[in-house]
Design a protein around this motif. Structure first.
Motif, PDB file in Angstrom:
ATOM      1  N   UNK A  54       9.329  -1.273  -2.259  1.00 52.98           N
ATOM      2  CA  UNK A  54       9.804  -1.974  -1.073  1.00 52.98           C
ATOM      3  C   UNK A  54      10.961  -2.910  -1.416  1.00 52.98           C
ATOM      4  N   UNK A  55      10.838  -3.644  -2.507  1.00 54.36           N
ATOM      5  CA  UNK A  55      11.892  -4.571  -2.922  1.00 54.36           C
ATOM      6  C   UNK A  55      13.190  -3.804  -3.183  1.00 54.36           C
ATOM      7  N   UNK A  56      13.078  -2.657  -3.817  1.00 57.04           N
ATOM      8  CA  UNK A  56      14.244  -1.828  -4.104  1.00 57.04           C
ATOM      9  C   UNK A  56      14.896  -1.344  -2.809  1.00 57.04           C
ATOM     10  N   UNK A  57      14.075  -0.936  -1.837  1.00 54.83           N
ATOM     11  CA  UNK A  57      14.595  -0.479  -0.558  1.00 54.83           C
ATOM     12  C   UNK A  57      15.331  -1.609   0.164  1.00 54.83           C
ATOM     13  N   UNK A  61      16.396 -15.657   2.006  1.00 53.38           N
ATOM     14  CA  UNK A  61      15.405 -15.918   3.052  1.00 53.38           C
ATOM     15  C   UNK A  61      15.148 -14.649   3.861  1.00 53.38           C
ATOM     16  N   UNK A  62      16.206 -13.940   4.224  1.00 55.55           N
ATOM     17  CA  UNK A  62      16.055 -12.700   4.989  1.00 55.55           C
ATOM     18  C   UNK A  62      15.272 -11.664   4.184  1.00 55.55           C
ATOM     19  N   UNK A  63      15.576 -11.555   2.892  1.00 51.00           N
ATOM     20  CA  UNK A  63      14.863 -10.617   2.018  1.00 51.00           C
ATOM     21  C   UNK A  63      13.379 -10.958   1.982  1.00 51.00           C
ATOM     22  N   UNK A 120      10.264  -8.626   3.195  1.00 48.85           N
ATOM     23  CA  UNK A 120       9.190  -8.305   2.253  1.00 48.85           C
ATOM     24  C   UNK A 120       7.829  -8.741   2.785  1.00 48.85           C
ATOM     25  N   UNK A 121       7.765  -9.875   3.485  1.00 52.59           N
ATOM     26  CA  UNK A 121       6.498 -10.314   4.082  1.00 52.59           C
ATOM     27  C   UNK A 121       6.030  -9.308   5.126  1.00 52.59           C
ATOM     28  N   UNK A 122       6.954  -8.816   5.933  1.00 52.24           N
ATOM     29  CA  UNK A 122       6.596  -7.812   6.933  1.00 52.24           C
ATOM     30  C   UNK A 122       6.130  -6.520   6.263  1.00 52.24           C
ATOM     31  N   UNK A 123       6.819  -6.139   5.197  1.00 57.18           N
ATOM     32  CA  UNK A 123       6.452  -4.913   4.504  1.00 57.18           C
ATOM     33  C   UNK A 123       5.104  -5.039   3.799  1.00 57.18           C
ATOM     34  N   UNK A 124       4.768  -6.240   3.360  1.00 61.29           N
ATOM     35  CA  UNK A 124       3.475  -6.451   2.705  1.00 61.29           C
ATOM     36  C   UNK A 124       2.321  -6.154   3.660  1.00 61.29           C
TER      37      UNK A 124
END
Length: 80
Positions: free
Chosen positions: A68-71, A46-48, A52-56
């Motif tokens: 981003x997923x890798x980071x 859930x945290x991930x 990811x939503x914020x990074x999108x």
């Protein structure tokens, strides 16, 4: 030590038997150990997804979704 809360849930006898048989195969000694690990994995997922939503929402040239997923995965690994 953190305060603990008891969680009670009901399962069909057949499902409970299958769970108990699967626990040992999965390396868990008790239902409690399995439940805690499952909850931790769920909360990490859930945290991930939140991150990811914020990074999108960010638009950065040269970065792709996989970057981003890798980071995020590296960041989560360092925290544990």
């Amino acid at each position: 030590m953190m305060a603990e809360t008891q969680v009670i849930f009901r399962l069909d006898k057949k499902i409970l038997k299958e769970l108990d048989e699967s626990l040992k195969l999965s390396g868990f000694k008790t239902r409690n150990e399995w439940f805690r690990a499952t909850i931790r994995d769920f909360m990490a997922d859930i945290e991930r997804k939140r991150v990811l939503q914020k990074l999108k929402k960010l638009e950065i040239k040269g970065f792709e979704d996989g970057d981003f997923a890798e980071m995020v995965d590296k960041w989560r690994t360092k925290e544990e």
